[in-house]
Scaffold this motif. Structure first.
Motif, short mmCIF file in Angstrom:
data_model
loop_
_atom_site.label_atom_id
_atom_site.label_comp_id
_atom_site.label_asym_id
_atom_site.label_seq_id
_atom_site.Cartn_x
_atom_site.Cartn_y
_atom_site.Cartn_z
N UNK A 133 46.07 42.44 55.33
CA UNK A 133 44.92 43.04 54.66
C UNK A 133 45.24 44.49 54.30
N UNK A 134 45.17 44.80 53.02
CA UNK A 134 45.45 46.17 52.56
C UNK A 134 44.33 46.58 51.60
N UNK A 135 43.60 47.61 51.98
CA UNK A 135 42.51 48.10 51.14
C UNK A 135 41.54 46.99 50.74
N UNK A 136 41.22 46.14 51.66
CA UNK A 136 40.21 45.12 51.40
C UNK A 136 40.74 43.88 50.71
N UNK A 137 42.01 43.90 50.33
CA UNK A 137 42.59 42.71 49.70
C UNK A 137 43.77 42.23 50.53
N UNK A 138 44.02 40.96 50.44
CA UNK A 138 45.23 40.43 51.08
C UNK A 138 46.43 40.77 50.19
N UNK A 139 47.55 40.98 50.85
CA UNK A 139 48.74 41.32 50.07
C UNK A 139 49.94 40.59 50.67
N UNK A 140 50.75 40.03 49.82
CA UNK A 140 52.01 39.45 50.27
C UNK A 140 53.08 39.72 49.23
N UNK A 141 54.30 39.77 49.72
CA UNK A 141 55.41 40.17 48.85
C UNK A 141 56.46 39.06 48.79
N UNK A 142 56.87 38.76 47.60
CA UNK A 142 57.91 37.74 47.39
C UNK A 142 59.11 38.38 46.71
N UNK A 143 60.28 38.12 47.23
CA UNK A 143 61.50 38.71 46.66
C UNK A 143 62.56 37.63 46.53
N UNK A 144 63.16 37.58 45.36
CA UNK A 144 64.28 36.65 45.17
C UNK A 144 65.11 37.12 43.99
N UNK A 145 66.40 36.94 44.09
CA UNK A 145 67.24 37.20 42.93
C UNK A 145 67.98 35.93 42.54
N UNK A 146 68.59 35.98 41.35
CA UNK A 146 69.24 34.77 40.85
C UNK A 146 68.25 33.86 40.16
N UNK B 62 66.51 36.17 31.23
CA UNK B 62 67.74 36.53 31.93
C UNK B 62 67.56 36.55 33.44
N UNK B 63 68.67 36.39 34.11
CA UNK B 63 68.64 36.42 35.57
C UNK B 63 68.38 37.84 36.06
N UNK B 64 67.79 37.90 37.21
CA UNK B 64 67.55 39.20 37.80
C UNK B 64 66.91 39.06 39.17
N UNK B 65 66.44 40.18 39.63
CA UNK B 65 65.80 40.21 40.95
C UNK B 65 64.31 40.44 40.74
N UNK B 66 63.52 39.59 41.36
CA UNK B 66 62.07 39.71 41.25
C UNK B 66 61.52 40.16 42.60
N UNK B 67 60.78 41.25 42.56
CA UNK B 67 60.17 41.80 43.78
C UNK B 67 58.69 42.00 43.45
N UNK B 68 57.89 41.03 43.86
CA UNK B 68 56.50 41.00 43.40
C UNK B 68 55.55 41.05 44.61
N UNK B 69 54.66 42.03 44.58
CA UNK B 69 53.58 42.08 45.57
C UNK B 69 52.34 41.47 44.91
N UNK B 70 51.77 40.50 45.58
CA UNK B 70 50.57 39.85 45.04
C UNK B 70 49.39 40.25 45.92
N UNK B 71 48.35 40.76 45.28
CA UNK B 71 47.13 41.12 46.01
C UNK B 71 46.02 40.21 45.55
#
Lengths: 611, 282
Positions: free
Chosen positions: A220-233, A192-201
């Motif tokens: 860099x967060x706590x020794x790991x790289x972190x990035x966030x992806x957000x999309x809905x639909x 189903x459709x929805x909103x995805x808000x995912x932080x990848x470390x």
């Protein structure tokens, strides 16, 4: 770098519809590229879209299809497509699943008892019923262990294609039934459709490509790289990670396109970007706007080609030989196909399990259609004169359909096709060639408008064949609806053949004779019959084609040389085109060049071992 | 003075060999295309159907004759194998013709047949050499691929693999030069297989540039005809006018003739070389 203004992103370009928010996923996911695991926790927020209260929830755990040799996926796989087992199995292990009030939902959750030895789906009993329109929130923690690359999922060395890595809520259909199913080797997905808000470390040194725009990081967060992806639909989320990726970017219209590729394949990346520069506008012209702000194309590294050829929302994987000649358009074909899925799967989220022709077949049609738009008549797929005759995209589809010896209805579930091969020839090729036939009969403009009406109606929904038939009825009328229902919904063979052609001179000096046109199959669409006499003059007769055999009279000034039926190829769904034309009795066409060509190649073979 | 061929002349022998090779090829072509040709002869486009409708008719022909491809493959493989055996036995006649004054071609052929055990021995050694070349290419390619994989560069992977196969190809070329030279020694000097092998190796060692370079030169000349025909096919493929078809067919057949001619010249050169060496030794 943060994509500007990219948090929630469905512009008005996509027409009146706004995507529903049925299943929202908010996870923080940590990739361990040494153990090949993704540990994640977060929430799943689900809103009941049906008019029926439900007291259970079904989750898909597709990754468990790769968890052992006896899973439903492995039992139903075809030896020619997926290996008997990957060297390392994968697994999706949910460690905690709680409702908002803290109730442990995992304790009573069970796989589907109807499918033994398989836990690719999970039935979760809810502490209280969810009313229509009501929302529940689940807190979940899980670990996805990736298999060594199998079925476009897993890892190869330090390259990771992280797909189907999280528990995904099944679709609750409008009648209140859950569209849940075990992961079958022929089948893809449905959600189903929805909103995805995912932080990848992930560890430093890796490059990430993921569904949706990056809205934070990398940092860099706590020794790991972190990035966030957000999309809905959207209705799925995948990402890739590799510590050797190179990246090429281009803005095409309003879309940021990224190509992640192995070192040395800059040429493949450039080809991909060049292609998409033309393809994206071409798709938009025919099928409406591409509503997302980003598209990432992954060219898998050497040894990981099994990761190629797959679609996820705003993320596709393809494949490309860096040295491949430009006129061998396999890269273009696969890229167009996977991009086409952004429409026929992405926005029109039909069940890939129950109606696979709606995504694969329509996408295959769109691929060949845009191939023709971009590269000229026929959509040349292989156009290397020094290696022999050219092969067009439409012919490729037609040949796939023509090879069907034992026809099935196209509207079968993926699991109802006995083999992967028969699934492919029906769901991809035959569906595409049926649509092409409609286009050839109706004209490109009218048929494109019809398809566009279907896309507009079904955008951000779960269309079924009935959705398409309804649009066809409204746009083209009941006869074409009947055609579509027969072509998609019943098994058929179809062929026209000239089985006889002859003429003789009458006392008045005229040549008179006949052609016999046989029809096998259900479609009684009128076609042209063309007579050609020995002087090269042509005469055209339109026949109703409403009988299994039509005798067409010939009356000409010279002897009949040949006859052809439907020379304009308005019925490409025919299973054989060779017998659409025939020399008249007493005439033969020249074949010497064929023998000479073969003799030459044989002479070369003889010469290689000769004097 | 060394005359090339006493009867019929160079043109006659080159033509003879080429005609026999092409004749056999045409017979095999006729046999292997019989069912396809029958279908095409009933289609108004004939041969041109192969280029019609974006490859659809060609695809249908391939599928329609699916049952026939395996027997045709076997027929062609057997024919090529038989041809190889014939030339294993007759492969000595050209150095004889090239090195011996006044000999008639059928006597050269008879001499070649008489020396069949030696020629077969040389062919066996050459076969082992080709296998070794293929193995070397395979090993080098594998090494290249493993080395390149650690660099993750797809270009390097392909090119290192290519270097491996080029090495294999170069070795195979050397084996060919050696085999031809050994046959020349065997026929001109009446040596047994092992002695001829040694003599050929010695000649290649003593005159590496002239022998190997000459072999490469004649080989290149032979391939250049085929390359030219291939290039022409790039221009004319898909053009189904009679003029285009005739031109391409003629060019391809001339290319076969040219290849045989270049090969013959190489044997002549070898024969002369070996004869001179023999004369010097005497």
């Amino acid at each position: 770098m943060v994509a500007a203004g990219a948090l929630l992103l469905l512009p008005s370009l996509a027409g009146a519809q706004t995507p529903p928010r049925v299943a929202d996923y908010t996870f923080t996911a940590t990739l361990d590229p040494v153990r090949h695991t993704v540990r994640a926790d977060g929430t799943i927020r689900w809103t009941n879209p049906s008019p029926v209260a439900v007291s259970e929830l079904w989750l898909h755990q597709y990754l468990n299809g790769f968890s052992g040799p006896r899973t439903y996926f492995m039992r139903t796989r075809s030896a020619s497509t997926w290996p008997a087992h990957p060297p390392h199995w994968g697994r999706l292990a949910i460690e905690s699943l709680r409702s908002a009030d803290g109730t442990d939902l995992l304790a009573t959750a069970t796989p589907d008892p109807a499918v033994p030895e398989d836990d690719s789906q999970l039935r979760v009993a809810l502490p209280r019923a969810v009313a229509p329109g009501a929302t529940i929130e689940l807190a979940v923690r899980f670990t996805a262990t990736l298999p060594e690359m199998v079925a476009r999922t897993g890892y190869q060395g330090s390259f990771h294609m992280v797909a189907q890595w999280f528990p995904k809520v099944a679709v609750l259909e409008p009648d209140g039934t859950w569209a849940h199913f075990p992961f079958h080797a022929n089948s893809e997905f449905y959600s189903d459709f929805g909103r995805y808000d995912i932080r990848i470390r992930y560890p430093r040194g890796y490059t990430i490509g993921a569904t949706g725009p990056r809205v934070e990081g990398p940092a860099l967060v706590d020794g790991l790289m972190e990035q966030r992806h957000v999309l809905e639909g959207i209705h799925d989320f995948a990402f890739t990670a590799w510590d050797h990726f190179r990246r090429a970017d281009r803005r095409i219209q309003r879309v940021e396109v990224h190509v992640l590729h192995p070192p040395g394949n800059e040429r493949g990346a450039a080809r991909t970007l060049d292609l998409l520069s033309g393809a994206l506008p071409a798709f938009e012209r025919r099928f409406g706007p591409y509503p997302y702000p980003v598209l990432t194309v992954v060219l898998p590294p050497p040894g990981a080609s099994a990761a190629g050829g797959m679609e996820y929302p705003t993320l596709i994987s393809t494949g490309s030989l860096w040295w491949g000649p430009r006129r061998a358009r396999d890269v273009e074909y696969i890229t167009l196909h996977e991009f086409g899925h952004q429409y026929f799967y992405g926005m029109l989220a039909s069940s890939e399990h129950r109606h696979p022709f709606l995504d694969e077949g329509f996408c295959e049609y769109a691929t060949a259609r845009v191939m023709e738009d971009l590269f000229g008549r026929g959509g040349p797929l292989l156009d290397l004169p020094m290696l022999g005759p050219r092969l067009d995209a439409w012919s490729w589809e037609a040949l796939g359909s023509a090879g069907i010896a034992h026809p099935l209805s196209l509207d079968l579930g993926a699991d109802q096709f006995p083999t992967w091969g028969r699934y492919g020839e029906h769901v991809y090729s035959r569906a595409a060639i049926v649509l092409r036939t409609m286009e050839r009969r109706l004209g490109t403009r009218l048929f494109t408008a019809t398809l566009r009406a279907y896309v507009d109606r079904a955008r951000y929904s779960h269309p079924t064949p009935e959705t398409f038939y309804a649009v066809v009825r409204e746009q083209l009328g009941p006869p074409w609806e009947a055609f579509a229902r027969t072509a998609f919904g019943t098994p058929w063979r179809y062929n026209l053949a000239v089985t006889g052609a002859s003429s003789a001179r009458d006392p008045d000096g005229r040549w008179r004779g006949y052609a016999v046109v046989d029809r096998e199959g259900p479609f009684d669409l009128p076609v042209n019959v063309v007579f050609t006499d020995v002087r090269g003059s042509r005469s055209v007769v339109r026949i109703a084609n409403d009988r299994v055999m039509t005798v067409v009279p010939y009356d000409g000034a010279a002897a009949l040389r040949s006859v052809s039926v439907d020379p304009e190829v308005t019925l490409p769904l025919e299973q054989r085109r060779l017998d659409n034309a025939r020399m008249a009795d007493g005439h033969l066409a020249p074949t010497l060049p064929l023998i000479g060509r073969v003799a030459y190649w044989v002479a070369l073979a003889l010469g290689s071992v000769g004097p | 003075m060394i005359r090339w061929i006493s009867t019929g002349g160079r043109t006659g022998v080159v033509l003879g060999v080429a005609v026999i090779e092409l004749g056999l090829a045409w017979l095999l072509g006729l046999a292997s295309t019989a069912s396809v040709a029958e279908t095409l002869s009933e289609h108004p486009l004939g041969f041109a159907a192969l280029h019609a409708q974006g490859g659809r008719l060609l695809g249908e022909l391939i599928a329609l004759n699916a049952q026939a491809w395996a027997p045709i493959g076997v027929l062609l493989a057997v024919a090529v194998l038989a041809w190889a055996v014939v030339w294993m036995l007759l492969g000595g006649m050209f150095p004889v013709l090239g090195s011996t004054s006044g000999v008639r071609w059928h006597r050269a052929a008879a001499e070649s047949l008489r020396r069949a055990p030696t020629l077969l021995g040389l062919a066996a050694i050459a076969g082992a050499g080709y296998a070794l070349a293929a193995f070397a290419g395979y090993v080098a390619t594998g090494w290249g691929a493993r080395t390149a994989l650690t660099r993750f560069d797809v270009r390097a992977i392909t090119l290192l693999g290519l270097v491996g196969w080029m090495l294999g190809g170069a070795l195979a070329g050397l084996v060919t030069v050696w085999h031809d030279t050994a046959r020349a020694h065997a026929m001109a000097r009446g040596k047994a297989a092992m002695q001829s092998s040694g003599a050929a190796a010695l000649q290649m060692a003593r005159e590496p540039l002239s022998t190997v370079a000459a072999g490469a030169g004649y080989g290149l000349a032979a391939w250049s005809y085929l390359g030219a025909a291939w290039a022409l096919s790039g221009l004319l493929e898909g053009k189904t006018s009679t003029a285009a078809l005739v031109t391409l067919m003629a060019a391809q057949h001339l290319a076969v003739l040219g290849r045989v001619h270049a090969r013959m010249k190489w044997f002549v050169w070898l024969g002369q070389r070996v004869s001179l060496a023999k004369a010097r030794a005497e």
